[in-house]
Design an enzyme around this catalytic site. Sequence first.
Site, mmCIF file in Angstrom:
data_model
loop_
_atom_site.group_PDB
_atom_site.id
_atom_site.type_symbol
_atom_site.label_atom_id
_atom_site.label_comp_id
_atom_site.label_asym_id
_atom_site.label_seq_id
_atom_site.Cartn_x
_atom_site.Cartn_y
_atom_site.Cartn_z
ATOM 1 N N ASP A 83 -3.004 -3.019 -2.562
ATOM 2 C CA ASP A 83 -4.283 -1.974 -2.846
ATOM 3 C C ASP A 83 -4.065 -1.109 -3.795
ATOM 4 O O ASP A 83 -3.037 -1.059 -4.485
ATOM 5 C CB ASP A 83 -4.042 -1.137 -1.433
ATOM 6 C CG ASP A 83 -5.222 -0.299 -1.406
ATOM 7 O OD1 ASP A 83 -5.120 0.846 -0.749
ATOM 8 O OD2 ASP A 83 -6.575 -0.535 -1.944
ATOM 9 N N ASN A 84 -5.080 -0.407 -4.467
ATOM 10 C CA ASN A 84 -4.973 0.557 -5.403
ATOM 11 C C ASN A 84 -4.635 0.185 -6.986
ATOM 12 O O ASN A 84 -3.850 0.996 -7.707
ATOM 13 C CB ASN A 84 -4.101 1.940 -5.016
ATOM 14 C CG ASN A 84 -4.600 2.398 -3.577
ATOM 15 O OD1 ASN A 84 -3.423 2.283 -2.624
ATOM 16 N ND2 ASN A 84 -5.619 2.825 -3.504
ATOM 17 N N ASP A 109 0.863 -1.262 -0.135
ATOM 18 C CA ASP A 109 0.188 -0.042 -0.251
ATOM 19 C C ASP A 109 0.869 1.407 0.076
ATOM 20 O O ASP A 109 0.530 2.204 0.555
ATOM 21 C CB ASP A 109 -1.012 -0.108 1.223
ATOM 22 C CG ASP A 109 -2.157 1.001 1.100
ATOM 23 O OD1 ASP A 109 -2.626 1.114 2.093
ATOM 24 O OD2 ASP A 109 -2.441 1.281 -0.133
ATOM 25 N N LYS A 147 2.853 3.629 -5.547
ATOM 26 C CA LYS A 147 2.331 2.333 -6.466
ATOM 27 C C LYS A 147 3.308 2.057 -7.550
ATOM 28 O O LYS A 147 3.424 0.974 -8.148
ATOM 29 C CB LYS A 147 0.885 3.146 -7.133
ATOM 30 C CG LYS A 147 0.103 3.823 -6.203
ATOM 31 C CD LYS A 147 -0.085 2.925 -4.897
ATOM 32 C CE LYS A 147 -0.715 3.682 -3.808
ATOM 33 N NZ LYS A 147 -0.855 2.722 -2.718
ATOM 34 N N GLU A 169 -11.350 4.241 -1.466
ATOM 35 C CA GLU A 169 -11.830 4.582 -0.065
ATOM 36 C C GLU A 169 -12.609 5.823 0.070
ATOM 37 O O GLU A 169 -12.163 6.828 -0.447
ATOM 38 C CB GLU A 169 -10.731 4.570 1.060
ATOM 39 C CG GLU A 169 -9.578 5.555 0.538
ATOM 40 C CD GLU A 169 -8.503 4.760 -0.234
ATOM 41 O OE1 GLU A 169 -8.646 3.819 -0.879
ATOM 42 O OE2 GLU A 169 -7.048 5.420 -0.128
#
Length: 214
Positions: free
Chosen positions: A169-170, A141, A144, A199
Site C-alpha cells: 500500500d501507499n 502497510d 513506509k 483512502e
Amino acid sequence: TRSTRPQRMLKAVQKNATKGNPKSVISAIDYFCKHSEWAMNVGDEKGSILDSVVTEVNPSTVLELGTYCGYSTVRIARLLSPGTKLITLEFNPANAAVAKQIIAYAGLQDKVILVEGSSGDLIPQMKERFGITTFDFIFLDHWKDRYLPDIKLFEECGLLRKGSVLLADNVICPGTPEYLEYVRKSPRYESKYFPAHLEYTKVEDGLEKSVFLG
Ligand SMILES: C[C@H](C[C@H]1O[C@@H](n2cnc3c(N)ncnc32)[C@H](O)[C@@H]1O)NC(=O)c1cc(-c2ccc(F)cc2)cc(O)c1O
Ligand SMILES: [Mg+2]
C-alpha cells in the site's frame, strides 16, 4: 482524557455494524472515515483491489505488516478459505487493542493471529513461532521506510517461494521510492502497479503487486 481516533472508530463499528458481519464492519469504518474522521485504513477503493488480489491468490499462508485498526485484516480474513489463518503484526499496543476488538466484532478472531511487535523483530521468528515455511501472500502497510528492509528480510529468512505475492500500500502517498525501485529493477520480481487514490481522498496513490520469481 480524550478518546483516540482508533477508539472512536471502534465505537462507530459497535454502533453501526452488525456483530459477526464483516461486510457491515468494513462499511461502518468507511462511513466513519468519509463522514466523521479520516483515518489511514487502506479504504474502499484500494480495498477492492486488495480483495481481488487475495481472491486470485487464494493463499494458505498470509502475513500483514501494520494492522492499525484491523480494517484490511477484516477485508483479507473474510476471503480466506476455511482453516486458513492470517498473521498480522502491529507495533503500537493501543492500535493492536482496538484492532483485536474490531476483528472480534466481525467474528473473524479464529482466522487471525494478531502479534504485537515490530516486523524487524518478528519476521525472523515466523518459522519457529508459527511453523511457516513460506508465505503465499504478504500485505505491506506499515512504516513506509520499512518496506525495503523487510522484503530483504523475507529473502534472507527464506520466507518467499516461486509465486509468492507481495502487495504494498501507499507506494505513491506517503510513498516508498526505494522499495518501488528495488522490486521494479530486481530480476527476482515481476511487478505491477494498480493506480488508485489515497483512502477517502482524491490524492493519487496505488498498490504495487510484486510476484517473487524464485
Ligand atoms: C504505518 C501505519 C500503519 C500501522 O503500522 C504500524 N507499524 C509501523 N511500523 C511497524 C512495524 N515495523 N511493525 C509492525 N507494525 C508497524 C503502526 O503502528 C500503524 O498502526 N500506516 C501509515 O502510516 C499510513 C499513513 C498514511 C498517510 C497518508 C497521507 C498522510 F497525509 C498521512 C498519512 C496512509 C496510509 O495508508 C498508511 O498506511
Ligand atoms: Mg496504508
